[in-house]
Enzyme design. Structure first.
Site, mmCIF file in Angstrom:
data_model
loop_
_atom_site.group_PDB
_atom_site.id
_atom_site.type_symbol
_atom_site.label_atom_id
_atom_site.label_comp_id
_atom_site.label_asym_id
_atom_site.label_seq_id
_atom_site.Cartn_x
_atom_site.Cartn_y
_atom_site.Cartn_z
ATOM 1 N N HIS A 308 -0.288 1.161 0.242
ATOM 2 C CA HIS A 308 0.052 -0.259 0.155
ATOM 3 C C HIS A 308 1.414 -0.398 -0.507
ATOM 4 C CE1 HIS A 308 -0.288 -4.543 -0.683
ATOM 5 N NE2 HIS A 308 -1.196 -4.538 0.255
ATOM 6 N N ASP A 366 -8.524 -2.603 4.143
ATOM 7 C CA ASP A 366 -8.936 -2.339 5.523
ATOM 8 C C ASP A 366 -9.771 -1.069 5.673
ATOM 9 O OD1 ASP A 366 -7.656 -4.576 6.614
ATOM 10 O OD2 ASP A 366 -5.735 -3.561 6.515
HETATM 11 N N1 CMC Z 1 -0.719 7.996 5.402
HETATM 12 C C1 CMC Z 1 0.145 9.010 5.129
HETATM 13 N N2 CMC Z 1 1.283 8.849 4.434
HETATM 14 C C2 CMC Z 1 1.566 7.609 4.007
HETATM 15 C C3 CMC Z 1 0.716 6.512 4.243
HETATM 16 C C4 CMC Z 1 -0.472 6.737 4.966
HETATM 17 N N3 CMC Z 1 -1.309 5.730 5.236
HETATM 18 N N4 CMC Z 1 1.247 5.393 3.706
HETATM 19 C C5 CMC Z 1 2.407 5.783 3.134
HETATM 20 N N5 CMC Z 1 2.590 7.122 3.309
HETATM 21 C C6 CMC Z 1 3.700 7.941 2.778
HETATM 22 C C7 CMC Z 1 4.987 7.751 3.591
HETATM 23 O O1 CMC Z 1 5.088 8.694 4.617
HETATM 24 C C8 CMC Z 1 6.037 7.951 2.514
HETATM 25 O O2 CMC Z 1 6.148 9.338 2.265
HETATM 26 P P1 CMC Z 1 7.586 9.955 1.862
HETATM 27 O O3 CMC Z 1 7.960 9.323 0.549
HETATM 28 O O4 CMC Z 1 7.364 11.431 1.759
HETATM 29 O O5 CMC Z 1 8.529 9.588 2.967
HETATM 30 C C9 CMC Z 1 5.414 7.317 1.266
HETATM 31 O O6 CMC Z 1 3.985 7.441 1.458
HETATM 32 C C10 CMC Z 1 5.775 5.845 1.058
HETATM 33 O O7 CMC Z 1 5.498 5.170 2.278
HETATM 34 P P2 CMC Z 1 6.289 3.898 2.814
HETATM 35 O O8 CMC Z 1 6.109 3.800 4.271
HETATM 36 O O9 CMC Z 1 7.688 3.931 2.264
HETATM 37 O O10 CMC Z 1 5.507 2.750 2.061
HETATM 38 P P3 CMC Z 1 5.520 1.225 2.445
HETATM 39 O O11 CMC Z 1 5.312 0.484 1.172
HETATM 40 O O12 CMC Z 1 6.750 0.865 3.219
HETATM 41 O O13 CMC Z 1 4.285 1.056 3.435
HETATM 42 C C11 CMC Z 1 2.123 0.616 4.284
HETATM 43 C C12 CMC Z 1 3.062 0.488 3.072
HETATM 44 C C13 CMC Z 1 0.863 -0.182 4.008
HETATM 45 C C14 CMC Z 1 2.811 0.021 5.516
HETATM 46 C C15 CMC Z 1 1.794 2.107 4.502
HETATM 47 O O14 CMC Z 1 1.145 2.644 3.371
HETATM 48 C C16 CMC Z 1 0.946 2.331 5.771
HETATM 49 O O15 CMC Z 1 1.497 2.414 6.860
HETATM 50 N N6 CMC Z 1 -0.434 2.407 5.618
HETATM 51 C C17 CMC Z 1 -1.304 2.527 6.754
HETATM 52 C C18 CMC Z 1 -1.523 1.158 7.386
HETATM 53 C C19 CMC Z 1 -2.446 0.275 6.561
HETATM 54 O O16 CMC Z 1 -3.501 0.686 6.117
HETATM 55 N N7 CMC Z 1 -2.024 -0.988 6.400
HETATM 56 C C20 CMC Z 1 -2.822 -2.000 5.726
HETATM 57 C C21 CMC Z 1 -2.202 -2.466 4.443
HETATM 58 S S1 CMC Z 1 -3.357 -3.447 3.451
HETATM 59 C C22 CMC Z 1 -3.734 -4.826 4.403
HETATM 60 C C23 CMC Z 1 -2.574 -5.685 4.712
HETATM 61 O O17 CMC Z 1 -1.772 -5.993 3.824
HETATM 62 O O18 CMC Z 1 -2.438 -6.091 5.864
#
Ligand code: CMC
Length: 431
Positions: A308, A366
């Protein structure tokens, strides 16, 4: 927001600027850069808004490090346990918990707006038979501006109030009909003697050919899912609603924009993607393979329902959802649900894995919601429509807060241009 006597100093290109700072009631201080461009001829750069407060708000607060979520100051776990969805709607919309009389009046106003304009039936019929319910939701909610002209003037507080009640009241009918249309069953009309969640379940699962009794266990679980999704501060879809509304667009168009944004798998679409992932994993012995894929930078796969932007600890909604999943499956007599087993094992393995620990990736809302919705009988395609139904009150509360703010400006981000500098047009025969 309170002005404090702190300032931040910014030095660049031989200039020195002193920027005012503001203190919130909770959370980190902010540096006020509103006059930065005028005074310093520079922009700030923050794609994805990782360090930027785009607004002030008094509705919801998240402490991502502690894993805390407050609505108008009240912790989400207390609201999920002691309150119910319509009371939480009132709290979000009006700022305080209602008295018994205020709650009764609010419930009656919502209940009396549950029907859709009958001509909307023809609008539904224009969709392809196999349309995704989210596609229908985006279209139908946007089309409300064509059916309810008398509540589209955003400058009239009374019309804003009517639009708010209409959206909260009609969303269960809209979502249930999107589902009924997608499975080719007749629409079931709302019943005003039922509570909000029971009414929604009945409109989804009843058929005219048979009597339908709403299971109170499912109704309570449904209501809790609505409560847990009601608002979540300045997330992508809420910010979309705010940006769309900042131009003065009508509320129905703006909420349709929010629904469109919520659809994506990084946001509300994650609940559908998560259950599909858990099913694909199938058995606990396949978990290491999926964990390895999630860690592989050359593989776009991510663990859905994990991670998140704001929570760097357990999502407090996930804790309640996990408990609720256990309770619902138990009460429904579903033993050893394989998807729940995979989810629990996956959670255990992932949070002990250094990759997830270092990046502070924990289960989000989720991760467990799909297991409950599946046990209730919903197909995965209905998971995100249910999220949008519940989030509607959050979008509207944030929209109302924004419109009532006399300092509100159209949202207009700037950019760091990296394209070609000015060049002269070349006639086609000379290229
Ligand atoms: N699985 C594997 N690696 C992950 C994941 C994941 N679900 N989420 C983040 N990472 C890694 C990412 O690869 C990155 O690694 P590195 O620093 O080595 O490059 C690091 O963690 C930070 O990730 P980010 O993409 O910069 O983080 P963000 O804040 O931009 O993204 C997120 C947040 C929710 C989009 C992401 O965690 C994700 O895609 N999660 C899966 C989708 C999900 O479950 N979404 C629902 C969110 S809660 C409900 C809502 O708000 O709608």
């Amino acid at each position: 927001m309170a002005e404090n006597n702190k300032t931040a100093k910014l030095s660049f290109d031989g200039k020195e600027l002193e920027l005012p700072m503001l203190s919130p009631t909770a959370g980190p201080d902010v540096i006020d850069i509103r006059k930065l461009y005028a005074q310093g001829d520079v922009f700030t750069y923050d794609p994805g808004f990782t360090s930027t407060a785009a607004t002030d708000s008094s509705i919801t607060f998240i402490d991502g490090d502690k894993g805390e979520l407050l609505h108008r100051g009240y912790p989400i776990d207390q609201l999920a346990e002691k309150s119910h969805f319509l009371e939480v709607c009132y709290l979000l919309l009006y700022g305080d918990l209602p008295s018994a009389e205020q709650l009764e009046d609010f419930e009656s106003r919502v209940t009396n707006h549950t029907m859709l304009h009958e001509q909307m039936v023809y609008f539904y019929r224009g969709f392809r038979r196999d349309a995704h319910p989210m596609a229908i939701m985006v279209g139908v909610v946007g089309a409300m501006s064509a059916f309810y002209h008398d509540s589209t003037d955003i400058n009239d507080p009374w019309q804003r109030e009517v639009a708010s009640i209409r959206l909260i009241a009609k969303m269960p009918t809209i979502a249930a009909w999107a589902y009924k249309f997608s499975i080719g069953q007749p629409f079931v009309y709302p019943r005003n003697d039922l509570d909000y969640a029971s009414n929604f379940l009945r409109m989804c699962f009843a058929v005219p050919a048979e009597e339908y009794e709403v299971n109170p266990i499912l109704s309570r679980a449904m209501d809790r899912i609505f409560t847990l999704h009601a608002d979540h501060e300045q997330n992508a879809s809420t910010s979309t609603v705010r940006l769309a509304s900042s131009s003065g667009a009508n509320p129905f168009a703006c909420i349709a924009a929010g629904i469109a944004c919520l659809w994506g798998p990084a946001h509300g679409g994650a609940n559908q993607a998560c259950l599909e992932m858990l099913r694909e994993i199938g058995t606990p012995d396949r978990i290491p393979e999926f964990i390895a894929r999630a860690k592989d930078k050359d593989d776009p796969f991510r663990l859905m329902g994990f991670g998140h932007r704001v929570y760097k600890n357990f999502d407090p909604r996930a804790r309640v959802m996990k408990k609720s999943a256990d309770e619902v499956l138990d009460l429904l007599g579903i033993d050893n649900n394989p998807t729940l087993q995979v989810a629990k094992e996956l959670e255990k393995i992932a949070i002990e894995d250094p990759y997830f620990a270092e990046r502070k990736l924990y289960p989000n809302v989720d991760f467990y919601s799909g297991i409950i919705l599946d046990a209730m009988g919903f197909p995965t395609s209905m998971f995100t429509p249910i999220f949008s139904l519940a989030r509607t009150v959050g979008w509207i509360s944030q929209w109302k807060e924004m419109i009532a703010d006399p300092t509100m400006k159209i949202g207009r981000p700037r950019q760091l241009y990296i394209g070609a500098p000015m060049r002269d047009y070349v006639d086609v025969e000379d290229r």
